[in-house]
Design an enzyme around this catalytic site. Structure first.
Site, short mmCIF file in Angstrom:
data_model
loop_
_atom_site.label_atom_id
_atom_site.label_comp_id
_atom_site.label_asym_id
_atom_site.label_seq_id
_atom_site.Cartn_x
_atom_site.Cartn_y
_atom_site.Cartn_z
N GLY A 50 0.79 -1.24 0.00
CA GLY A 50 0.00 0.00 0.00
C GLY A 50 0.81 1.28 0.00
N GLU A 108 3.78 4.75 6.00
CA GLU A 108 2.53 3.97 5.94
C GLU A 108 1.51 4.64 5.03
OE1 GLU A 108 0.92 1.39 6.35
OE2 GLU A 108 1.09 0.46 8.32
N ASP A 109 0.75 3.80 4.34
CA ASP A 109 -0.32 4.33 3.51
C ASP A 109 -1.46 4.88 4.37
OD1 ASP A 109 -0.94 1.79 4.48
OD2 ASP A 109 -1.60 0.98 2.56
N ASP A 112 -5.63 2.60 10.01
CA ASP A 112 -7.07 2.32 10.12
C ASP A 112 -7.33 1.96 11.58
OD1 ASP A 112 -9.65 1.53 9.67
OD2 ASP A 112 -9.20 -0.05 8.26
N LYS A 140 -7.66 7.17 9.82
CA LYS A 140 -9.11 7.20 10.08
C LYS A 140 -9.30 7.28 11.58
CE LYS A 140 -10.25 4.06 6.25
NZ LYS A 140 -10.67 2.67 5.95
N PHE A 161 -14.12 2.84 3.50
CA PHE A 161 -13.08 2.15 2.73
C PHE A 161 -12.70 2.99 1.51
CE2 PHE A 161 -11.25 -1.07 -0.03
CZ PHE A 161 -10.39 -1.70 0.86
N VAL A 162 -11.41 3.24 1.36
CA VAL A 162 -10.94 4.06 0.24
C VAL A 162 -9.94 3.28 -0.61
CG1 VAL A 162 -11.32 6.32 1.30
CG2 VAL A 162 -9.17 5.12 1.73
N ASP A 168 -5.71 -0.68 -2.33
CA ASP A 168 -6.42 -1.53 -3.29
C ASP A 168 -7.75 -2.04 -2.75
OD1 ASP A 168 -5.27 -3.33 -1.31
OD2 ASP A 168 -5.83 -4.96 -2.68
P1 IMP Z 1 -4.87 -1.32 10.29
O1 IMP Z 1 -4.02 -2.38 10.89
O2 IMP Z 1 -6.33 -1.58 10.53
O3 IMP Z 1 -4.49 0.07 10.76
O4 IMP Z 1 -4.69 -1.34 8.72
C1 IMP Z 1 -3.79 -2.17 8.09
C2 IMP Z 1 -3.77 -2.06 6.59
O5 IMP Z 1 -5.08 -2.30 6.06
C3 IMP Z 1 -3.35 -0.71 5.99
O6 IMP Z 1 -1.95 -0.52 5.97
C4 IMP Z 1 -3.93 -0.85 4.59
O7 IMP Z 1 -3.05 -1.52 3.73
C5 IMP Z 1 -5.19 -1.65 4.83
N1 IMP Z 1 -6.36 -0.72 4.86
C6 IMP Z 1 -6.91 -0.14 5.92
N2 IMP Z 1 -7.94 0.68 5.55
C7 IMP Z 1 -7.99 0.61 4.20
C8 IMP Z 1 -8.82 1.24 3.21
O8 IMP Z 1 -9.72 2.07 3.49
N3 IMP Z 1 -8.58 0.91 1.90
C9 IMP Z 1 -7.60 0.02 1.53
N4 IMP Z 1 -6.80 -0.58 2.43
C10 IMP Z 1 -6.98 -0.29 3.75
#
Ligand code: IMP
Length: 190
Positions: A50, A108-109, A112, A140, A161-162, A168
């Site tokens: 990402g 980081e992208d 979440d 977020k 979700f984006v 992706d």
């Molecule tokens: P987290 O551990 O929930 O903070 O998120 C882990 C990973 O989930 C991120 O690094 C993204 O690659 C993916 N992710 C989280 N939210 C989104 C979204 O809205 N669109 C696409 N990928 C996401």
């Protein structure tokens, strides 16, 4: 500009435009360059896949500000459901070199739930980096489950979700130059 792209019709709403991404990256790079003015070489750790677009643009913005950086990549995967994160992380690709004593910035992208990042920060700490900070293009705030210290944040966005700019849905839309929300019809197609 001009011709419509294959993905434009799948996007219900643009959340962050290409220009906004560009301007924000310049701003973030300036902050990082100022904060690390005394550091010889930064170690940027990008999280695949990402963060690949963000890593490419952010590292070049830093380079233009005369801040040398080395680029490393990790790939991790969280077990559990597709679009939500369980916080149990598996390393698919580890760092290629020792980071002991280095000033590390995780690129980081999106943050979440924060679960992946929280695990990653613990992992990098255990490898004895001199310092570890995070730059995330998106966050977020309403989805956060664990409190992770993210020093540099591009945009706080709503909890939806984006896709685009590295993010992706089923491996599609990563190449989109902007970030947007998919039309509901796209989900029913799969
Ligand atoms: P987290 O551990 O929930 O903070 O998120 C882990 C990973 O989930 C991120 O690094 C993204 O690659 C993916 N992710 C989280 N939210 C989104 C979204 O809205 N669109 C696409 N990928 C996401």
């Amino acid at each position: 500009m001009g011709e419509a792209n294959w993905f434009d019709d799948d996007i219900e709403r643009i959340v962050v435009t290409e220009q906004q991404i560009h301007d924000k990256i310049e701003e973030l790079a300036k902050q990082v360059a100022a904060d690390y003015a005394g550091v010889d070489s930064l170690l940027l750790v990008g999280v695949l896949k990402g963060a690949v677009m963000f890593m490419a643009d952010f590292s070049r913005a830093l380079g233009r500000l005369a801040r040398p950086a080395e680029l490393e990549f990790m790939a991790v995967s969280s077990y559990g459901q597709r679009a939500t994160s369980s916080g149990v992380v598996r390393i698919l690709k580890d760092l290629d070199r020792d980071i002991a004593g280095r000033h590390v910035i995780v690129v980081e992208d999106i943050v979440d739930s924060g679960l992946t990042l929280s695990w990653l920060l613990r992992y990098l700490d255990s490898r004895s980096a001199a310092s570890v900070e995070v730059v995330a293009l998106l966050r977020k705030p309403d989805a956060i489950k664990v409190d992770v210290p993210v020093k540099y944040v591009g945009f706080d966005i709503p909890n939806e979700f984006v896709v685009g700019y590295g993010l992706d849905f089923g491996e599609r839309y990563r190449e989109m130059p902007y970030i947007g929300v998919l039309r509901p019809s796209v989900y029913s197609r799969t």
